[in-house]
Design a protein around this motif. Structure first.
Motif, PDB file in Angstrom:
ATOM      1  N   THR A   1       0.720  -1.291   0.057  1.00 39.93           N
ATOM      2  CA  THR A   1       0.004  -0.037  -0.076  1.00 39.93           C
ATOM      3  C   THR A   1       0.862   1.357  -0.107  1.00 39.93           C
ATOM      4  OG1 THR A   1      -0.125  -0.032   2.490  1.00 39.93           O
ATOM      5  CG2 THR A   1      -1.947  -1.353   1.283  1.00 39.93           C
ATOM      6  N   TRP A   2       0.407   2.316  -0.498  1.00 39.21           N
ATOM      7  CA  TRP A   2       1.186   3.416  -0.543  1.00 39.21           C
ATOM      8  C   TRP A   2       1.068   3.965   1.126  1.00 39.21           C
ATOM      9  CZ3 TRP A   2       3.321   4.299  -4.777  1.00 39.21           C
ATOM     10  CH2 TRP A   2       2.757   3.942  -5.722  1.00 39.21           C
ATOM     11  N   ASP A   3       2.067   4.921   1.160  1.00 34.10           N
ATOM     12  CA  ASP A   3       2.119   5.290   2.770  1.00 34.10           C
ATOM     13  C   ASP A   3       1.140   6.163   3.172  1.00 34.10           C
ATOM     14  OD1 ASP A   3       3.100   6.877   4.858  1.00 34.10           O
ATOM     15  OD2 ASP A   3       5.291   6.903   4.187  1.00 34.10           O
ATOM     16  N   GLN A   4       0.553   5.645   4.234  1.00 34.92           N
ATOM     17  CA  GLN A   4      -0.545   6.206   4.647  1.00 34.92           C
ATOM     18  C   GLN A   4      -0.545   7.697   5.455  1.00 34.92           C
ATOM     19  OE1 GLN A   4      -3.991   4.989   4.285  1.00 34.92           O
ATOM     20  NE2 GLN A   4      -2.617   3.844   2.749  1.00 34.92           N
ATOM     21  N   ARG A   5       0.706   8.247   5.524  1.00 36.27           N
ATOM     22  CA  ARG A   5       0.848   9.437   6.101  1.00 36.27           C
ATOM     23  C   ARG A   5       0.793  10.520   5.095  1.00 36.27           C
ATOM     24  NH1 ARG A   5       6.763   8.306   8.467  1.00 36.27           N
ATOM     25  NH2 ARG A   5       6.804   7.134   6.172  1.00 36.27           N
ATOM     26  N   ILE A   6       0.524  10.209   3.746  1.00 37.49           N
ATOM     27  CA  ILE A   6       0.510  11.218   2.656  1.00 37.49           C
ATOM     28  C   ILE A   6      -0.910  11.081   2.257  1.00 37.49           C
ATOM     29  CG2 ILE A   6       1.344  11.393   0.270  1.00 37.49           C
ATOM     30  CD1 ILE A   6       4.112  10.045   0.907  1.00 37.49           C
ATOM     31  N   ALA A   7      -1.396  12.409   2.143  1.00 40.77           N
ATOM     32  CA  ALA A   7      -2.804  12.570   1.523  1.00 40.77           C
ATOM     33  C   ALA A   7      -2.565  13.558   0.527  1.00 40.77           C
ATOM     34  CB  ALA A   7      -3.640  13.132   2.490  1.00 40.77           C
ATOM     35  N   VAL A   8      -3.130  13.247  -0.750  1.00 37.12           N
ATOM     36  CA  VAL A   8      -3.344  14.253  -1.859  1.00 37.12           C
ATOM     37  C   VAL A   8      -4.606  14.933  -1.891  1.00 37.12           C
ATOM     38  CG1 VAL A   8      -2.915  14.279  -4.506  1.00 37.12           C
ATOM     39  CG2 VAL A   8      -1.714  12.513  -3.086  1.00 37.12           C
ATOM     40  N   ILE A   9      -4.527  15.870  -2.153  1.00 32.06           N
ATOM     41  CA  ILE A   9      -5.866  16.760  -2.119  1.00 32.06           C
ATOM     42  C   ILE A   9      -5.834  17.218  -3.842  1.00 32.06           C
ATOM     43  CG2 ILE A   9      -7.025  18.744  -1.359  1.00 32.06           C
ATOM     44  CD1 ILE A   9      -5.692  18.530   1.198  1.00 32.06           C
ATOM     45  N   ALA A  10      -6.499  16.610  -4.613  1.00 29.65           N
ATOM     46  CA  ALA A  10      -6.501  17.002  -6.047  1.00 29.65           C
ATOM     47  C   ALA A  10      -7.486  17.828  -6.368  1.00 29.65           C
ATOM     48  CB  ALA A  10      -6.532  15.549  -6.723  1.00 29.65           C
ATOM     49  N   ILE A  11      -7.042  18.620  -7.366  1.00 28.43           N
ATOM     50  CA  ILE A  11      -7.985  19.314  -8.197  1.00 28.43           C
ATOM     51  C   ILE A  11      -8.686  18.505  -9.463  1.00 28.43           C
ATOM     52  CG2 ILE A  11      -8.534  21.588  -9.641  1.00 28.43           C
ATOM     53  CD1 ILE A  11      -5.964  22.572  -8.079  1.00 28.43           C
ATOM     54  N   ASP A  12      -9.912  17.759  -9.104  1.00 24.90           N
ATOM     55  CA  ASP A  12     -10.332  16.955 -10.119  1.00 24.90           C
ATOM     56  C   ASP A  12     -11.770  17.705 -10.646  1.00 24.90           C
ATOM     57  OD1 ASP A  12     -12.131  17.021  -7.839  1.00 24.90           O
ATOM     58  OD2 ASP A  12     -11.854  14.998  -7.398  1.00 24.90           O
ATOM     59  N   GLU A  13     -12.249  16.995 -11.323  1.00 21.60           N
ATOM     60  CA  GLU A  13     -13.587  17.308 -12.031  1.00 21.60           C
ATOM     61  C   GLU A  13     -14.596  17.971 -11.129  1.00 21.60           C
ATOM     62  OE1 GLU A  13     -14.391  18.118 -15.283  1.00 21.60           O
ATOM     63  OE2 GLU A  13     -12.024  17.447 -15.585  1.00 21.60           O
TER      64      GLU A  13
END
Length: 175
Positions: A25-37
């Motif tokens: 799994t990806w590192d759970q300490r990282i969150a990506v806040i994305a500009i999506d649709e």
């Protein structure tokens, strides 16, 4: 062999994203806040006013992350710069992106923001198939955005004030 190598690299990421491998799994300490649709529908076309980003920082202020990286260029002055700069300074763990133009000249961050944030480059040099798989560690004086973010994260861990005898669960990440 390079096309096969790129294909294999892509497949590894696709397999990992599908959860085929256990405990991958990806590192759970990282969150990506994305500009999506959905973001674009809710807040309108990009680019957004700096006030939108200031509001984001203010919203997460009660439980701030150890590092926040904006993979967005801020090269032009606006009326909201000072308020955004104050929020960045209050947070203390913000990294802003520096890019380059077609002549390979740095696209600088506007001074009020650059003075209170850490800076990292986001120079993209995609492979022939258009996918970016690697980046330079440094572009001129600027480390990559990821490296600067890691430095800010590690620095934030060393600045924690905790009661004596308390064990910190998070450890600095080594390069």
């Amino acid at each position: 062999w390079q096309p096969l190598e790129r294909l294999g690299y892509n497949l590894l990421f696709q397999i990992n994203n599908q959860g085929i491998f256990k405990n991958q799994t990806w590192d759970q300490r990282i969150a990506v806040i994305a500009i999506d649709e959905a973001s674009l529908k809710a807040y309108g076309r990009f680019p957004w006013k700096r006030d939108r980003y200031r509001e984001l920082l203010a919203k997460i202020a009660p439980t701030p992350p150890h590092a926040i990286a904006f993979d967005i260029l801020f090269p032009e002055s606006t009326t909201d710069d000072q308020a955004f700069a104050e929020e960045i300074a209050f947070n203390g763990s913000v990294v802003l992106a520096v890019g380059v133009d077609a002549q390979n000249q740095a696209i600088a961050v506007v001074p009020p923001l650059a003075e209170v944030a850490s800076l990292g480059h986001v120079v993209a040099r995609p492979d022939v198939d258009g996918i970016m798989r690697q980046t330079s560690l440094y572009e001129g004086e600027y480390p990559a955005l990821a490296i600067t973010t890691l430095q800010v994260y590690n620095q934030s861990l060393t600045n924690l004030i905790v009661p004596e005898g308390t064990q910190i669960k998070e450890k600095p990440v080594n390069l």
